[in-house]
Enzyme design. Structure first.
Site, PDB file in Angstrom:
ATOM      1  N   GLU A 161     -70.252-103.663 103.077  1.00 51.50           N
ATOM      2  CA  GLU A 161     -70.354-104.192 104.444  1.00 51.50           C
ATOM      3  C   GLU A 161     -69.441-105.393 104.625  1.00 51.50           C
ATOM      4  OE1 GLU A 161     -71.570-106.744 107.691  1.00 51.50           O
ATOM      5  OE2 GLU A 161     -71.682-107.256 105.586  1.00 51.50           O
TER       6      GLU A 161
ATOM      7  N   ASP B  51     -73.965-105.151  98.925  1.00 54.52           N
ATOM      8  CA  ASP B  51     -72.872-105.999  98.445  1.00 54.52           C
ATOM      9  C   ASP B  51     -73.053-107.418  98.982  1.00 54.52           C
ATOM     10  OD1 ASP B  51     -72.320-104.776 101.027  1.00 54.52           O
ATOM     11  OD2 ASP B  51     -70.382-105.787 100.966  1.00 54.52           O
TER      12      ASP B  51
END
Ligand SMILES: [Zn+2]
Length: 413
Positions: free
Chosen positions: A114, A47
């Site tokens: 994350e 991400d």
């Protein structure tokens, strides 16, 4: 993303097992032949933070263009942290092509959240691994890099291997007002009370102290520094106060030696001619290894010294995780590979100021190292979570070579 990875890395997808966790996170296992060896864990995240941030028009190439131009790969994630995902897979694909069979099992864990603290990704992967009783010798994740011309007084590139990261806590401060009419305000309003509390907090920070990993980092860098800096370090017993005063003077080094205090949100009132009943502020703290959450709350309470200001923890991600072993096998392997791929670089342990997914795996990992094998100058860093994130092709190639050499050694012994 999954389809792209399958297409790009056919050997990986036939030789490694792959599990999809929470729909978007990926866990690969490259099975080793010697079950007596503890596996190692390579962590990265797929991400990214948003690309626009109101600044999309300022990007030279669109944040999600993936353009390859002028010697760079452009776009969100080029450094943070898709380069690590793709680079690690390139390396395994290459090693498989060389006919390599690992002795030691390797896991690749690629989270998908994350930047949102990893609750659905890394945490779920950890739970899965914990249920299977898997423990890791060490892990390698993003964190610090090779820095060029960024350490004052040191001309050689400096590679910092993160051995821990700072803890994270947000406190909500609420000041209750006495109410009353705005035309006859009380002597102390909720806004005034809260403002005083914040002023006191900024004036009385958590104490500074020079301890590992910051002290170890400075010890390792000092021999390369100019004479006066070396002299200060060699006589630290005498010059500690002077040294701390120097380090406190810039935000970058101040963050290495203390728990930082940052007011981030401030609100109260809804109308320009109405006294607010309450005023609220959020203060974010990044905790130095060793500082406990309770210590910070006690400090805040003592400094504010006002029973009418309520203090509540609202964002507790926890204290700094334990320090990874700088004498351990993992540190040595990372250091040797740095010497091979980034010659003439000074290597030192470091403290990661931001958060990484490593904390989510910490219960399963003996030593968590944080190092992204790219060489960056100050101009490159502005792209991380900013505009024009990019990685040079030369840097990306070196990153892949780093993972090849590192994994070759790490899984064969
Ligand atoms: Zn990241």
């Amino acid at each position: 993303m999954q389809a792209l990875l399958e297409r790009s890395f056919p050997r990986v997808h036939s030789a490694l097992s792959r599990e999809i966790v929470s729909g978007d996170s990926l866990l690969y296992r490259w099975q080793g032949t010697d079950p007596a060896l503890k596996p190692i864990l390579l962590i990265a995240h797929m991400d990214v933070v948003p690309g626009d941030m109101g600044t999309a028009t300022n990007w030279t190439h669109g944040p999600f263009s993936g353009d390859i131009a002028d010697g760079f790969i452009w776009g969100r994630g080029a450094l943070d942290d898709k380069s690590a995902v793709m680079g690690a897979l390139e390396a395994v694909e290459y090693l498989l092509g060389q006919g390599m069979t690992p002795r030691r099992t390797l896991y690749l864990a690629f989270g998908h959240d994350e930047e949102l603290s990893g609750e659905q990704g890394a945490v779920k992967i950890r739970e899965l691994l914990a249920a299977r009783g898997i423990q890791f010798d060490f892990s390698l994740d993003e964190g610090l890099t090779v820095l060029e011309g960024m350490v004052p007084g040191i001309s050689a590139p400096v590679a910092l291997i993160g051995v821990t990261e700072k803890g994270y806590l947000s406190l909500l401060l609420t000041a209750e007002g006495q109410g009353g009419h705005v035309s006859m305000p009380p002597l102390e309003t909720s806004v005034g009370r809260l403002a005083k509390a914040l002023t006191r907090l900024e004036a009385h920070q958590m104490p500074a102290s020079l301890q590992p990993p910051a002290s170890t980092m400075l010890d390792d860098l000092a021999p390369r520094a100019p004479f006066w800096t070396r002299f200060l370090f060699a006589n630290r017993w005498l010059f500690a106060p002077l040294l701390l005063a120097r380090l406190e003077a810039s935000p970058e080094t101040n963050a290495l030696i203390r728990t930082t205090t940052a007011p981030t949100l401030f609100s109260g009132g809804i109308k320009e001619n109405v006294l607010p009943g309450t005023a609220k502020a959020t203060v974010n703290f990044r905790l130095l290894p060793g500082d406990r959450i309770d210590d910070v709350i006690a400090h805040v309470r003592k400094v504010i010294d006002d029973p009418l200001v309520r203090i509540e923890p609202i964002g507790v991600r926890g204290e700094a995780p334990p320090l990874a072993d700088v004498e351990g096998r993992g540190f040595a392997l990372i250091g040797q590979t740095i010497a091979q791929i980034f010659p003439d670089t000074v290597v030192a342990p470091g403290l990661v100021l931001a958060g990484t997914d490593s904390v989510n795996y910490a219960p399963l990992v003996q030593s968590s190292y944080r190092f992204l094998p790219v060489s960056l100058a100050a101009t490159d860093l502005s792209g991380v979570h900013g505009v024009d994130e990019r990685i040079s092709i030369a840097n990306y190639e070196r990153l892949i070579r780093f993972y090849i050499e590192f994994l070759r050694k790490a899984v064969s012994e």
